[in-house]
Design an enzyme around this catalytic site. Structure first.
Site, PDB file in Angstrom:
ATOM      1  N   GLU A  66     -17.028   5.221 -28.098  1.00  0.00           N
ATOM      2  CA  GLU A  66     -17.869   4.216 -28.719  1.00  0.00           C
ATOM      3  C   GLU A  66     -16.558   3.264 -30.302  1.00  0.00           C
ATOM      4  O   GLU A  66     -16.405   2.007 -30.462  1.00  0.00           O
ATOM      5  CB  GLU A  66     -19.049   5.375 -29.733  1.00  0.00           C
ATOM      6  CG  GLU A  66     -19.856   3.865 -30.425  1.00  0.00           C
ATOM      7  CD  GLU A  66     -20.638   5.694 -31.067  1.00  0.00           C
ATOM      8  OE1 GLU A  66     -20.940   6.358 -30.934  1.00  0.00           O
ATOM      9  OE2 GLU A  66     -21.776   4.599 -31.839  1.00  0.00           O
ATOM     10  N   LYS A 113     -17.846   9.260 -28.288  1.00  0.00           N
ATOM     11  CA  LYS A 113     -17.466   9.182 -29.357  1.00  0.00           C
ATOM     12  C   LYS A 113     -16.092   8.351 -29.248  1.00  0.00           C
ATOM     13  O   LYS A 113     -16.405   7.337 -30.266  1.00  0.00           O
ATOM     14  CB  LYS A 113     -16.693  10.020 -30.178  1.00  0.00           C
ATOM     15  CG  LYS A 113     -18.752  11.072 -30.723  1.00  0.00           C
ATOM     16  CD  LYS A 113     -18.795  10.472 -32.217  1.00  0.00           C
ATOM     17  CE  LYS A 113     -19.756   9.704 -32.068  1.00  0.00           C
ATOM     18  NZ  LYS A 113     -21.494  10.318 -31.400  1.00  0.00           N
ATOM     19  N   LYS A 148     -26.684   0.798 -35.398  1.00  0.00           N
ATOM     20  CA  LYS A 148     -26.765   2.089 -35.362  1.00  0.00           C
ATOM     21  C   LYS A 148     -28.538   2.685 -34.926  1.00  0.00           C
ATOM     22  O   LYS A 148     -28.370   3.287 -34.423  1.00  0.00           O
ATOM     23  CB  LYS A 148     -26.830   2.369 -36.846  1.00  0.00           C
ATOM     24  CG  LYS A 148     -27.057   3.424 -37.629  1.00  0.00           C
ATOM     25  CD  LYS A 148     -25.864   4.387 -37.017  1.00  0.00           C
ATOM     26  CE  LYS A 148     -26.482   6.261 -37.908  1.00  0.00           C
ATOM     27  NZ  LYS A 148     -25.817   7.210 -37.324  1.00  0.00           N
ATOM     28  N   HIS A 175     -15.091  15.345  -7.492  1.00  0.00           N
ATOM     29  CA  HIS A 175     -15.582  14.721  -6.589  1.00  0.00           C
ATOM     30  C   HIS A 175     -15.291  13.150  -6.761  1.00  0.00           C
ATOM     31  O   HIS A 175     -16.121  12.053  -6.288  1.00  0.00           O
ATOM     32  CB  HIS A 175     -16.974  14.414  -6.506  1.00  0.00           C
ATOM     33  CG  HIS A 175     -17.926  16.410  -6.147  1.00  0.00           C
ATOM     34  ND1 HIS A 175     -17.505  16.695  -5.018  1.00  0.00           N
ATOM     35  CD2 HIS A 175     -18.258  17.584  -6.982  1.00  0.00           C
ATOM     36  CE1 HIS A 175     -17.992  17.832  -4.890  1.00  0.00           C
ATOM     37  NE2 HIS A 175     -17.962  18.600  -5.918  1.00  0.00           N
ATOM     38  N   ASN A 201     -38.049  -8.090 -37.691  1.00  0.00           N
ATOM     39  CA  ASN A 201     -37.359  -7.517 -37.363  1.00  0.00           C
ATOM     40  C   ASN A 201     -38.154  -6.968 -35.608  1.00  0.00           C
ATOM     41  O   ASN A 201     -39.747  -7.084 -35.890  1.00  0.00           O
ATOM     42  CB  ASN A 201     -37.048  -6.072 -37.112  1.00  0.00           C
ATOM     43  CG  ASN A 201     -36.380  -5.951 -38.815  1.00  0.00           C
ATOM     44  OD1 ASN A 201     -35.511  -7.060 -39.171  1.00  0.00           O
ATOM     45  ND2 ASN A 201     -35.926  -4.665 -39.550  1.00  0.00           N
ATOM     46  N   GLY A 202     -37.563  -6.947 -34.477  1.00  0.00           N
ATOM     47  CA  GLY A 202     -38.622  -6.754 -32.875  1.00  0.00           C
ATOM     48  C   GLY A 202     -38.477  -8.061 -32.353  1.00  0.00           C
ATOM     49  O   GLY A 202     -38.022  -8.973 -32.614  1.00  0.00           O
ATOM     50  N   CYS A 210     -31.603  -5.527 -36.662  1.00  0.00           N
ATOM     51  CA  CYS A 210     -31.895  -5.850 -38.077  1.00  0.00           C
ATOM     52  C   CYS A 210     -32.205  -5.265 -39.105  1.00  0.00           C
ATOM     53  O   CYS A 210     -33.249  -4.683 -38.880  1.00  0.00           O
ATOM     54  CB  CYS A 210     -33.333  -7.476 -37.496  1.00  0.00           C
ATOM     55  SG  CYS A 210     -33.072  -7.729 -36.162  1.00  0.00           S
ATOM     56  N   GLU A 257     -20.317  14.605 -25.130  1.00  0.00           N
ATOM     57  CA  GLU A 257     -20.382  13.824 -26.375  1.00  0.00           C
ATOM     58  C   GLU A 257     -18.747  13.243 -26.613  1.00  0.00           C
ATOM     59  O   GLU A 257     -18.679  12.248 -27.471  1.00  0.00           O
ATOM     60  CB  GLU A 257     -20.950  15.055 -27.239  1.00  0.00           C
ATOM     61  CG  GLU A 257     -21.245  14.727 -29.092  1.00  0.00           C
ATOM     62  CD  GLU A 257     -21.783  13.364 -29.139  1.00  0.00           C
ATOM     63  OE1 GLU A 257     -22.181  12.335 -28.234  1.00  0.00           O
ATOM     64  OE2 GLU A 257     -21.327  12.405 -30.307  1.00  0.00           O
ATOM     65  N   TRP A 288     -29.997  -9.292 -35.786  1.00  0.00           N
ATOM     66  CA  TRP A 288     -29.115  -9.072 -34.630  1.00  0.00           C
ATOM     67  C   TRP A 288     -29.750  -9.436 -33.503  1.00  0.00           C
ATOM     68  O   TRP A 288     -30.301  -9.598 -33.182  1.00  0.00           O
ATOM     69  CB  TRP A 288     -29.291  -7.151 -34.317  1.00  0.00           C
ATOM     70  CG  TRP A 288     -28.516  -6.845 -32.923  1.00  0.00           C
ATOM     71  CD1 TRP A 288     -29.118  -6.959 -31.897  1.00  0.00           C
ATOM     72  CD2 TRP A 288     -27.445  -6.057 -32.731  1.00  0.00           C
ATOM     73  NE1 TRP A 288     -28.565  -6.173 -31.293  1.00  0.00           N
ATOM     74  CE2 TRP A 288     -27.145  -5.658 -31.659  1.00  0.00           C
ATOM     75  CE3 TRP A 288     -25.879  -5.504 -33.775  1.00  0.00           C
ATOM     76  CZ2 TRP A 288     -26.167  -5.072 -31.023  1.00  0.00           C
ATOM     77  CZ3 TRP A 288     -25.560  -5.305 -33.201  1.00  0.00           C
ATOM     78  CH2 TRP A 288     -25.292  -5.205 -31.817  1.00  0.00           C
ATOM     79  N   ARG A 324     -26.591  -0.431 -40.135  1.00  0.00           N
ATOM     80  CA  ARG A 324     -27.539  -0.578 -38.747  1.00  0.00           C
ATOM     81  C   ARG A 324     -26.660  -1.774 -37.524  1.00  0.00           C
ATOM     82  O   ARG A 324     -27.207  -1.922 -36.728  1.00  0.00           O
ATOM     83  CB  ARG A 324     -29.351  -1.238 -39.381  1.00  0.00           C
ATOM     84  CG  ARG A 324     -29.234  -0.321 -40.091  1.00  0.00           C
ATOM     85  CD  ARG A 324     -31.004  -1.386 -40.981  1.00  0.00           C
ATOM     86  NE  ARG A 324     -32.287  -1.134 -39.477  1.00  0.00           N
ATOM     87  CZ  ARG A 324     -33.200  -1.055 -39.399  1.00  0.00           C
ATOM     88  NH1 ARG A 324     -33.349   0.197 -40.092  1.00  0.00           N
ATOM     89  NH2 ARG A 324     -33.687  -1.213 -38.551  1.00  0.00           N
TER      90      ARG A 324
HETATM   91  O1  M6R Z   1     -31.086   7.628 -33.587  1.00  0.00           O
HETATM   92  P1  M6R Z   1     -30.957   7.675 -32.756  1.00  0.00           P
HETATM   93  O2  M6R Z   1     -30.254   9.218 -32.695  1.00  0.00           O
HETATM   94  O3  M6R Z   1     -32.349   7.827 -31.201  1.00  0.00           O
HETATM   95  O4  M6R Z   1     -30.220   7.332 -31.814  1.00  0.00           O
HETATM   96  C1  M6R Z   1     -29.453   7.422 -30.600  1.00  0.00           C
HETATM   97  C2  M6R Z   1     -28.160   6.397 -29.856  1.00  0.00           C
HETATM   98  O5  M6R Z   1     -28.168   5.167 -30.381  1.00  0.00           O
HETATM   99  C3  M6R Z   1     -27.428   7.291 -31.473  1.00  0.00           C
HETATM  100  O6  M6R Z   1     -27.127   8.244 -30.528  1.00  0.00           O
HETATM  101  C4  M6R Z   1     -26.293   6.095 -30.310  1.00  0.00           C
HETATM  102  O7  M6R Z   1     -25.667   6.728 -28.846  1.00  0.00           O
HETATM  103  C5  M6R Z   1     -24.753   6.357 -31.548  1.00  0.00           C
HETATM  104  N1  M6R Z   1     -24.132   5.203 -31.732  1.00  0.00           N
HETATM  105  C6  M6R Z   1     -24.001   7.597 -31.152  1.00  0.00           C
HETATM  106  O8  M6R Z   1     -22.711   7.653 -31.850  1.00  0.00           O
END
Ligand code: M6R
Length: 611
Positions: free
Chosen positions: A491, A488, A606, A507, A99-100, A2, A484, A73, A27
């Site tokens: 995601e 990506k 985000k 394995h 928010n929260g 949010c 990583e 959200w 976000r």
């Molecule tokens: O703001 P942060 O680095 O704590 O966020 C952690 C994860 O939510 C963030 O890295 C997420 O995995 C990304 N969207 C990956 O691209």
């Protein structure tokens, strides 16, 4: 997650609040709303979907010089118009954006229902609107700020809130219980947001509310109290935002812009922090640690998602070069294990946003148990930056795309500096330190050299984007890079994939390989190369199409691979900064080819500010 934006001043508030909310779109959200006061009446506009839907439903906006807005959200209750914020009480005395999560909302709701209250939404926030209004109606509070403070004393959970009341049309009350709220100060107008990036272009004078603070805000200024009604002195901080930093600048997507910004971001992370003469790093933010650097017997790095992968690289660097036992931990798992916190363990919280709930709760738990926590964050003034004992800002600049790219390379750079500092204070000879400093100083040019391959990677992405499965393999320092790369791709392109170590692969996951299954293999010329070549042989024998990131002179890899992205000469500790780039570009171009929503992938936000 949010987003919150508020304005009070002389101008029409609607366009200012809508622009601020647009800046917070990154976000992630599923509905939006704005509340204003005009002619002593509360007005509320809400809409499910994007802000453009809200704009279309209210082409004239709502009139008024004071407004609060929210992008939601969904947590409590589905994505419906009723559940959008702002929420009002039945008498339309107050409007609240939040928010929260209020943990005891159900309990309070039941109690209020027994007294005859009825609720329109399924949200926890509506409970807050009822509580605040009751304080005013029943005469227990003589002002809005007093009513908000009293209501907050009844809730458990997290709340970044803005409240309007038609009884005080020239006031916004803001409060922070766990969830960030910042004020932007300007002449005769005040802005409020959940994230300083929403204030870009309005002001650079920022006040960060601390936890459990309530602010009474007018166009001319603000007054802050704590939940016990004690006055709190606040410092106005200067934050430099360049409006063009958050503009697309001709790029089609933020993700591509941020990938391209990596050389500059790495240089900013390094600026003023290396010392070639002594072959070490200078990190003012870690001064606090002083000579304790000699005494730490273990380092635990923790984070989530991409930041956890950066932690994986940090673990490797700390063990390899500083010779300190190190671990990289998923923040939530670390906390849920009831962690054994010891004085000779240094904890390092890693987070781009500085607001990730799981990282924040874990750092609080560790501090509560007497542990020392350093932070590595991008967001100046964020909760994690403020609550850690010491730390390093990565200075990557605003990262708007949900998929994290430049934050990863800047986090790895900051972790390299930290590992170099520790290594030099403990065991690493000066000449090796100088070589590493040289490697770091050259890294941005080497990343440039990797970006040059973007058209070839685009062609690969177009060729393989319809694959059922993609595997990413690496060993040692490249193992977190493989993970990583897979993160990506899944995601933003929604392609099932795994990021595996060369050992892991055998394995179980090897059974997924069929004729022409794409496998990204990260094979820099380091001590893992030989074993990786063995893995490539196994993969090739089963029909895999190997896409390798390797030294151009590595003929063996060239024979096994379908395609090689060549690595320029580099220091071995810097290889993740280079090897991750083709994987980021591959994910980006695969997602473009598949028509995905690049900067706002489905179901994701985000900043994950709920546990
Ligand atoms: O703001 P942060 O680095 O704590 O966020 C952690 C994860 O939510 C963030 O890295 C997420 O995995 C990304 N969207 C990956 O691209």
């Amino acid at each position: 997650m949010c987003g919150i934006m508020g304005y009070i001043g002389k101008r029409e508030a609607w366009p200012i609040v809508m622009t601020g909310l647009k800046r917070l779109e990154y976000r992630g959200y599923d509905s939006a709303g704005v509340g204003t006061i005009y002619k002593n009446r509360l007005r509320v506009a809400k809409q499910v979907g994007h802000l453009s839907a809200l704009d279309r439903s209210y082409p004239e906006g709502l009139p008024g010089n004071v407004a609060i807005g929210h992008t939601r959200w969904a947590t409590h209750g589905g994505i419906t118009q009723e559940n959008c914020h702002p929420h009002v009480d039945p008498g339309r005395l107050v409007a609240v954006v939040h928010n929260g999560i209020i943990d005891n909302a159900e309990e309070i709701k039941e109690a209020l229902q027994k007294e005859g209250a009825s609720f329109r939404s399924e949200t926890d926030t509506e409970v807050l609107a009822h509580l605040i209004a009751r304080e005013l109606e029943e005469g227990r509070a003589s002002s809005l700020v007093e009513a908000v403070r009293a209501a907050l004393l009844r809730i458990h959970g997290t709340a970044g809130i803005l409240v309007l009341s038609r009884l005080e049309p020239e006031v916004i009350v803001a409060a922070r219980i766990g969830s960030p709220v910042v004020l932007g100060i300007s002449d005769e107008e005040t802005f409020i947001a959940s994230d300083p990036s929403a204030l870009v272009g309005h002001t650079t004078r920022i006040v960060f509310l601390d936890d459990s603070e309530v602010a009474e805000i007018t166009a001319r200024g603000f007054r802050t109290i704590d939940l016990q009604n004690r006055l709190r002195e606040k410092r106005v901080e200067q934050i430099e935002f360049a409006p063009d930093e958050i503009a697309l600048q001709g790029y089609r997507h933020y993700m591509l812009k941020e990938i391209a910004e990596q050389p500059a971001a790495i240089d900013r992370t390094l600026r003023g922090r290396t010392d070639m003469t002594s072959g070490t790093a200078r990190l003012g933010g870690l001064k606090e640690l002083g000579r304790r650097i000699f005494d730490f017997g273990r380092i635990t790095l923790f984070g989530c998602g991409t930041s956890l992968h950066a932690a994986g690289v940090g673990q490797f660097l700390m063990e390899r070069y500083a010779r300190i036992p190190a671990g990289a931990e998923d923040a939530a798992e670390l906390r849920s294990r009831n962690p054994i916190v010891s004085q000779d363990n240094l904890y390092v919280a890693i987070s781009q946003s500085g607001e990730t709930a799981d990282v924040l709760s874990t750092l609080r738990e560790i501090k509560m148990r007497g542990g020392m926590v350093a932070g590595i964050t991008n967001m100046v003034g964020s909760s994690i930056a403020r609550e850690t004992d010491c730390g390093v800002y990565i200075h990557a600049g605003p990262e708007i795309s949900v998929a994290s790219t430049k934050a990863f390379t800047s986090q790895v750079t900051a972790l390299s500096l930290m590992a170099l500092l520790f290594a030099r204070m403990r065991d690493l000879p000066a000449h090796e330190g100088r070589e590493w400093v040289g490697g770091l100083n050259d890294a941005s040019n080497e990343v440039h050299a990797m970006l040059v391959h973007r058209d070839r990677i685009k062609a690969l992405a177009e060729e393989y984007c319809r694959s059922q499965y993609v595997m990413f393999v690496g060993r040692g320092i490249s193992y977190p890079v493989a993970r990583e790369g897979a993160l990506k791709l899944k995601e933003i392109a929604y392609i099932p994939c795994d990021g595996l170590s060369g050992a892991d692969m055998k394995h179980g996951p090897l059974s997924l390989i069929e004729q022409d299954s794409p496998v990204w293999a990260i094979v820099p010329p380091d001590e893992t190369r030989e074993r990786m070549v063995g893995n490539l042989q196994e993969l090739k024998a089963r029909g895999a199409a190997i896409l390798a990131v390797a030294a151009p002179e590595d003929e063996e890899v060239a024979r096994l691979a379908q395609f090689v992205i060549p690595l320029p000469p580099h220091h071995p500790a810097c290889s993740p900064l280079l090897t991750v780039v083709p994987l980021q570009l591959f994910a980006y171009y695969a997602a473009v080819a598949l028509g995905r929503n690049i900067d706002k992938p489905r179901n994701l936000a985000k900043s994950v500010t709920v546990e």
